[in-house]
Scaffold this active site. Structure first.
Site, PDB file in Angstrom:
ATOM      1  CB  CYS A 223       3.765  14.435  -2.305  1.00  0.00           C
ATOM      2  SG  CYS A 223       5.322  13.610  -2.680  1.00  0.00           S
TER       3      CYS A 223
ATOM      4  CD  GLU B  74       8.281  15.711  -4.663  1.00  0.00           C
ATOM      5  OE1 GLU B  74       7.062  15.996  -4.764  1.00  0.00           O
ATOM      6  OE2 GLU B  74       8.748  15.059  -3.732  1.00  0.00           O
TER       7      GLU B  74
END
Length: 503
Positions: free
Chosen positions: A307, A273
């Site tokens: 993010c 991720e």
């Protein structure tokens, strides 16, 4: 696009009196956690843990080595069969007990997280709440896993599909959400019946170590192990270790590449991720007030060190000036400060001096390239690594600030003329984690969302998460899914058992 926004930004709010967030007794043991106990490292080297609001050293942790990793992996290997053999109900009950322990210590975890990262207490408290919910969800999901029904799919042969643990998982977590990103990995890994070795960021290890301390009496020794240290050698050894069945990372794109390369020789599974550069596509019929208000949170939550942050606005040229005016007003109203300076503090510092320099470097280069600052645009007076909440306008297509992940309190604004251009430019970034579409046209919202190359697409909102739905990206944002039953799938394997029952 023009705007007459006042470029002045309020300074950093400081606590009226020096009130430390944490006391010595709040800190976890400054050691590794292996086989159910805190242990000394194989060397005497230490790493300073710094409070980014004050730049003071608040702890020192051991600098781990490959030898420390090997010891932790051996403990995880020894514990894996007993843990894997437990019934889903038993693992579920333990996960609920862990969630209860987090609830009981919410204030402590919040203060530790804020002291280590500088994030406002409201953000840290939200992190703890989401961590609790993640454990609760996984505790329930592991008792209700589904797969292909058993049956005869070949004549006289009964097929049964089994879901099995992978074994031992290596985990590397980032500095922006130390507790929550650890839990996003730990909860499904444990639920699926695996053991693990986790390396927290060397900058923000405190809540991970405290978590290990506070659940040590709940988990069997060796099921959860923590090794402190740098990406090299600790993270590298985890990625290459022959006794690990998977390596899971939340981190930067460069870290993801390094982990994938190191894992290749042993052909272990890789779960990545990575970064994001979320476009926010605002059409002429959008509720501009709602969009600007949402971006106040979605663009600057955790100081933009997120993010999925709403960091790249693509707004239709016909409403751009009006929208920018509203957005700048929201951003200028943000309260920047130390965690202990008030419950209304919304934006804290960058996590470290190195990251502060990185973010301000992007801002300086953008200004040199002709990008205009609508508000903010630079550092705020110290101590601490504070950057003013910033909106950059007149951003040309392909500009560095609009393509690369700044990972700070910065929103860029570009304009577009039609839908096809908006989609093309939104997709024209190497990362594909998340995006949002703002429109009151239901047909348009379905069509545009389907055409955007991102793992999560919100419509008329941004940065809303739930444990029941997956989180993960496309392209340079990596592969694998956190949260939801898809995470349980990632951390388990499928076995087909076929019985010949012909008589």
């Amino acid at each position: 696009m023009t705007t007459s926004a006042d470029l002045t930004t309020a300074g950093v709010r400081r606590a009226a009196q020096a009130r430390p967030l944490i006391a010595e007794a709040d800190l976890p043991p400054a050691r590794h956690f292996v086989d159910g106990a805190f242990v000394e490292g194989s060397t005497e080297r230490v790493i300073d843990v710094v409070d980014p609001s004050s730049e003071a050293v608040i702890a020192r942790i051991p600098e781990g080595t490959a030898e420390d990793v090997d010891r932790a992996v051996a403990a995880a290997v020894a514990a894996k069969n007993e843990w894997a053999g437990r019934l889903p109900r038993e693992r579920s009950e333990l996960l609920h007990a862990i969630a209860d322990r987090l609830v009981e210590n919410t204030e402590l975890f919040s203060r530790l997280e804020s002291a280590n990262t500088g994030k406002p207490l409201a953000v840290s408290t939200d992190d703890v709440g989401q961590a609790v919910d993640t454990f609760r969800f996984m505790a329930g999901a592991v008792r209700a896993t589904t797969s292909l029904a058993a049956g005869d799919y070949a004549e006289n042969h009964l097929s049964v599909i089994l879901r099995e643990p992978l074994g031992v998982i290596g985990v590397i977590t980032p500095w922006n959400y130390p507790l929550l990103m650890a839990v996003w990995k730990i909860a499904p890994i444990l639920a699926a019946g695996n053991t693990l070795v986790i390396k927290p960021s060397e900058q923000t290890p405190l809540t991970t170590l405290k978590f290990a301390e506070l659940v040590a009496d709940l988990l069997p020794p060796g099921v959860l192990n923590v090794v402190n240290g740098y990406g090299s050698p600790v993270g590298a050894r985890l990625a290459e270790h022959p006794d690990l069945n998977m390596i899971a990372l939340t981190g930067s794109v460069n870290s993801g590449r390094a982990v994938a390369r190191a894992a290749a020789d042993t052909l272990k599974r890789v779960h990545l991720e990575l970064g994001g550069k979320a476009p926010v596509v605002v059409f002429p019929d959008a509720d501009l007030t709602a969009a600007a208000s949402a971006l106040r949170v979605a663009g600057f939550w955790n100081s933009g060190q997120e993010c999925g942050a709403a960091c790249r606005v693509l707004v239709h040229e016909s409403v751009a000036e009006r929208f920018v005016g509203q957005l700048v007003g929201e951003v200028q109203a943000l309260v920047v400060g130390e965690p202990q300076a008030g419950e209304d503090v919304e934006v804290g510092p960058m996590v470290s001096k190195a990251h502060f320099d990185r973010v301000t470097g992007y801002l300086e280069r953008a200004k040199k390239d002709g990008v205009r600052v609508a508000t903010g645009g630079g550092a705020l007076d110290g101590p601490g690594y504070f950057v003013a909440p910033t909106v950059l306008v007149d951003v040309p297509e392909g500009a560095e600030a609009a393509r690369e992940e700044i990972f700070g309190p910065v929103i860029t604004v570009e304009t577009f003329t039609d839908e096809d251009e908006a989609v093309r430019r939104a997709n024209d970034v190497p990362l594909g984690l998340s995006a949002s579409v703002w429109t009151e046209n239901a047909r348009r919202s379905h069509d545009i969302a389907a055409r955007l190359d991102f793992g999560t697409v919100w419509v008329n909102s941004h940065l809303v998460l739930a444990s029941e739905v997956p989180w993960g990206g496309f392209k340079g944002s990596g592969y694998g899914r956190d949260l939801s039953i898809y995470a349980l799938d990632d951390y388990s394997r499928t076995k087909h058992v076929m019985h010949n029952h012909e008589r």
